[in-house]
Design a protein around this motif. Structure first.
Motif, PDB file in Angstrom:
ATOM      1  N   GLY A   1      56.957  -9.371  17.652  1.00  0.00           N
ATOM      2  CA  GLY A   1      57.622 -10.055  16.555  1.00  0.00           C
ATOM      3  C   GLY A   1      58.921 -10.659  17.034  1.00  0.00           C
ATOM      4  O   GLY A   1      59.067 -11.049  18.193  1.00  0.00           O
TER       5      GLY A   1
ATOM      6  N   GLU B   1      57.091 -16.538  12.495  1.00  0.00           N
ATOM      7  CA  GLU B   1      57.687 -15.220  12.694  1.00  0.00           C
ATOM      8  C   GLU B   1      59.007 -15.091  11.932  1.00  0.00           C
ATOM      9  O   GLU B   1      59.279 -14.051  11.320  1.00  0.00           O
ATOM     10  CB  GLU B   1      57.924 -14.969  14.190  1.00  0.00           C
ATOM     11  CG  GLU B   1      56.653 -14.713  14.983  1.00  0.00           C
ATOM     12  CD  GLU B   1      56.909 -14.576  16.468  1.00  0.00           C
ATOM     13  OE1 GLU B   1      56.074 -13.983  17.172  1.00  0.00           O
ATOM     14  OE2 GLU B   1      57.965 -15.065  16.937  1.00  0.00           O
TER      15      GLU B   1
ATOM     16  N   THR C   1      59.672 -17.492  20.184  1.00  0.00           N
ATOM     17  CA  THR C   1      59.859 -17.304  18.751  1.00  0.00           C
ATOM     18  C   THR C   1      59.271 -18.485  17.987  1.00  0.00           C
ATOM     19  O   THR C   1      59.433 -19.639  18.390  1.00  0.00           O
ATOM     20  CB  THR C   1      61.350 -17.174  18.417  1.00  0.00           C
ATOM     21  OG1 THR C   1      61.855 -15.994  19.051  1.00  0.00           O
ATOM     22  CG2 THR C   1      61.574 -17.069  16.914  1.00  0.00           C
TER      23      THR C   1
END
Length: 672
Positions: A396, A431, A427
């Motif tokens: 994550g 997310e 990223t």
């Protein structure tokens, strides 16, 4: 013109625009170089703007120009606004001026409602940018935003058109004819009192009248002056052709304006979706920041406010918007202690270098290691190049970014998911959205679609994406961007040297395919670690050698800078004599870009094939070819989109070079 941007399906270069023709038959003449919905003389179009068939043809040409299908609100605004505008132009005696409706701005970020072209008193070209609004009442919030009567916050039309004016001035290439650029805002449905609300007393708005419906009924001579055309004559066909041949290209760079932007005195124009994004982010700041006093104390639980992500491709204006936003937050919300943090040490070094005289330079652009601590104290935080943040093995969001989402009242996060270049990065917008939603925080996503690098060529950036991620297509050079291949690194080096001698910033970058030892000697003679064998026409082999850019600045005994430190290699004197890589080029730009595609990526059997064993990057060498391929493609996408004016490509692999030559003509001498 419409109160909300029309939906679009992409951008398109000017040369693919629908043809310039006589009004009423916009698709029957040879193609022109202008992307617009209609073009012709004011008097000719004036008799057609109330005709449904003409509106339909404009909609078709709008789509053919690459603007997407015009929405119902867009077409309704044409029907409502064009008749009063053209009625006023004809009454003012301006029927012989050339006019373009929905003129595509440089960079593809937006369209000008109407653009008038005339001959000035000295015979030079004069442009008049016309911004049309259907509003009657609104409330001015600040210099850049207004709130309409329906509660929608949007760009202040005077500053919107001032940005267009600045943009045309700064994007005029040296080869273009001299231009005078004027602007006017027309609120045809407003009365004098309502229009007066929008007339700011500021230097940036100087010379931009705001006209009401009553103003459009002024006597002809006075009306011509109000429309900024009282001294204009009809342009002849040659002048119109000269205007249409202009290939708008950037003549100023962001880093030259950073300090002025932070002080609120900058002229670097934000246009189109950049301006829309700034308006929306500032609206969020007004909602969430004023009640915070001197900023929140560190806390363990989630806070209010908002998380905003902004994505866009290379040259879409992310960093320009981030800097403008930082300046506005510094002035409007100083107690929030705003700053920009980026994981790109190169970009950070250039931002600090651009404001080295500013007393808070280091605090404005702290290093990525300060991200978690900054999240504890800042009420407003801007993160650029967020896709480069190291995950640290976390699943994550990276822990530091998760702290920002959890603790910072206004977090604005800029990223491009196709600029991920290492497996410990990556990223995504989704997310960030999921993390914000889990904390009960509102998330807003904004997309920048313009192209303000590579001479504003959306066609070129699209070509790069097709080359690397889809089906490669030939480059036809129709929109003026200067792209070619270099047949060997010697030719590439000669090209870079000449461009530098002519006063331009020119740099060569390469894939990280040659050793770059950490213990390089700190002497003027850098080791020539890059060696490329090049066969000659006779079959003999020539060895081309070059040095990677210096880790620290190198100077001659007399103090002459021979090579800047690596983080300033792309812009400081001497950098052209070394070779850069992804880590010293990402986030930056220069006039002329030479790219060496190394042996880590080849065109084999009709597709790109990765060779991680050819990489010298310890973060990537261990990957399988399939794992390495997306990082290699992303790396070369970044390198291929640094040049604001010109790009030359060379591959060390003979078959790949041959393939590139089938798509792009080999380059001759540089055109500067």
């Amino acid at each position: 013109m419409p109160d909300q941007p029309a939906a679009t399906t992409g951008t398109r270069s000017a040369a693919l625009a629908a043809p310039r023709s006589a009004p009423g038959a916009p698709s029957s003449e040879p193609a022109s170089a202008v992307a617009c919905a209609a073009a012709g003389r004011v008097g000719g179009i004036a008799g057609l703007v109330g005709d449904a068939g003409f509106i339909q043809r404009c909609a078709a040409r709008y789509t053919a120009a690459g603007f997407g299908r015009p929405g119902e609100a867009e077409v309704r605004s044409w029907r409502n606004s064009w008749p009063p505008l053209f009625g006023a132009l004809v009454r003012a005696g301006l029927s012989d001026l050339q006019v373009y409706l929905e003129y595509g701005t440089p960079g593809g970020g937006r369209r000008v409602d109407a653009l008038l072209v005339g001959a000035g008193p000295d015979g030079g070209l004069v442009l008049v940018i016309v911004e049309l609004k259907q509003w009657q009442t609104c409330r001015v919030l600040d210099a850049e935003r207004v709130m309409r009567s329906d509660g929608v916050v949007t760009a202040h039309p005077v500053y919107q058109v001032a940005a267009y004016r600045s943009f045309f001035i700064h994007w005029r290439p040296k080869s273009a004819p001299d231009l005078e650029v004027r602007a006017v805002v027309v609120l045809h449905g407003a009365n004098a009192e309502q229009a007066a609300v929008l007339r700011p007393d500021a230097a940036a708005a100087a010379g931009i009248p705001v006209l009401s419906g009553a103003d459009l009924s002024a006597p002809p001579g006075e009306l011509a002056g109000l429309l900024r055309g009282d001294d204009l004559a009809a342009p002849d066909a040659a002048q119109v052709a000269r205007f249409e041949r202009i290939r708008w290209e950037p003549s100023s760079r962001l880093l030259e304006h950073v300090g002025a932007e932070l002080e609120g005195t900058g002229t670097f124009a934000l246009v189109g979706d950049q301006q829309d994004a700034l308006v929306r982010i500032l609206a969020a700041a007004d909602r969430h920041l004023p009640s915070l006093g001197n900023g929140p104390q560190a806390q363990d639980g989630p806070v209010g406010g908002a998380v905003i992500t902004v994505s866009g491709g290379p040259g879409s204006g992310k960093t320009a918007l981030a800097v403008r936003l930082l300046g506005r937050l510094m002035r409007a919300h100083p107690t929030t202690r705003p700053c920009i943090i980026t994981p790109s040490g190169t970009l950070r070094a250039h931002l600090q270098d651009a404001v080295r005289g500013h007393p808070a330079a280091r605090e404005l652009f702290p290093g990525i290691s300060a991200l978690r601590s900054t999240a504890q104290r800042a009420s407003a935080l801007v993160i650029d190049e967020a896709q480069r943040i190291n995950r640290g093995g976390a699943r994550g969001l990276p822990p530091e970014l998760a702290a920002v989402v959890r603790k910072v009242p206004l977090a604005v996060i800029f990223l491009d998911e196709r600029q991920v270049i290492r497996p410990d990065e990556g990223t995504t917008v989704e997310e960030i959205r999921s993390a914000a939603r889990a904390l009960g925080r509102p998330h807003h996503h904004l997309e920048l679609t313009g192209s303000f690098r590579c001479a504003g060529s959306a066609a070129y950036t699209g070509w790069v994406d097709s080359l690397l991620y889809a089906t490669p297509v030939p480059w036809n050079g129709h929109d003026g961007y200067n792209l070619a291949t270099a047949q060997d690194p010697f030719a590439l080096q000669e090209w870079i040297e000449r461009a530098t001698a002519d006063g331009h910033t020119a740099r060569t970058t390469a894939g990280f395919c040659w050793p770059w030892p950490r213990d390089r000697p700190r002497t003027p003679a850098l080791p020539l670690d890059i060696r490329i064998e090049t066969p000659t026409a006779t079959g003999a082999i020539r060895i081309w050698e070059a040095a990677w850019n210096a880790d620290t600045a190198l100077t001659a005994p007399d103090g002459t800078v021979l090579a800047p430190r690596s983080q300033l290699w792309a812009t400081h004197t001497g950098g052209h004599q070394q070779i850069g890589c992804i880590y010293t080029a990402q986030g930056l730009e220069y006039h002329h870009a030479g790219i060496i595609i190394g042996p880590d990526l080849t065109w084999t059997d009709g597709h790109w094939k990765a060779h991680p064993h050819e990489s010298r990057d310890k973060n990537l060498r261990h990957l399988t070819p399939d794992e390495y391929l997306p990082y290699a493609l992303n790396t070369y996408r970044v390198l291929l989109t640094r040049g604001t004016h010109t790009t030359r490509i060379h591959s060390t692999d003979h078959a790949t070079q041959h393939f590139l030559n089938t798509l792009v003509h080999p380059g001759g001498p540089i055109a500067v």
